[in-house]
Design a protein around this motif. Structure first.
Motif, short mmCIF file in Angstrom:
data_model
loop_
_atom_site.label_atom_id
_atom_site.label_comp_id
_atom_site.label_asym_id
_atom_site.label_seq_id
_atom_site.Cartn_x
_atom_site.Cartn_y
_atom_site.Cartn_z
N HIS A 176 0.84 -1.20 0.00
CA HIS A 176 0.00 0.00 0.00
C HIS A 176 0.87 1.26 0.00
O HIS A 176 0.60 2.21 -0.74
N GLU A 186 2.38 1.67 -3.48
CA GLU A 186 1.36 2.13 -4.42
C GLU A 186 1.06 3.61 -4.25
O GLU A 186 0.70 4.29 -5.21
N ASN A 227 9.06 -5.00 -4.84
CA ASN A 227 8.13 -4.00 -5.34
C ASN A 227 8.71 -2.59 -5.27
O ASN A 227 8.49 -1.78 -6.17
#
Length: 112
Positions: free
Chosen positions: A35, A38, A68
């Protein structure tokens, strides 16, 4: 999972206030880190001072965050790791993947 976030010196510091990162809470950690990424927070330091135990699912959650962040030209580093947790990283050779710092000051100095 008890997590606190602080923005310090241009990095997002994720304080984990749990004694264990295992199959019961690693999914929550993975989701929290994804999260953040993102939302554009790609320079993350995970502060592990309170963590006394980590299992393979916890390692996987951190590795997922690392990959990521790297995919977005960011970095996920670890700080304040207790010896028994560091031993798991050494055993799995993940200490060669992650940047691991003795404390937050050392982490910030390396980012400068």
């Amino acid at each position: 999972m008890n997590l606190n976030l602080e923005k310090i010196n241009g990095c997002t510091v994720l304080f984990i206030k749990e004694a264990r990162i295992d199959a019961h809470n690693s999914g929550e950690l993975k989701e929290a880190v994804l999260h953040l990424i993102e939302q554009g927070e790609v320079n993350i330091i995970v502060q592990l001072e309170h963590v006394r135990f980590i299992d393979s699912s916890g390692l996987g959650a951190l590795l997922s965050g690392y990959k990521n962040a790297a995919a977005k030209s960011g970095k996920l580093a670890l700080a304040n790791m207790q010896q028994q947790v560091l031993s798991m990283f050494e055993l799995t050779r993940l200490n060669r993947v992650f940047d691991i710092y003795a404390d937050l000051n050392e982490a910030f100095d390396s980012e400068a």
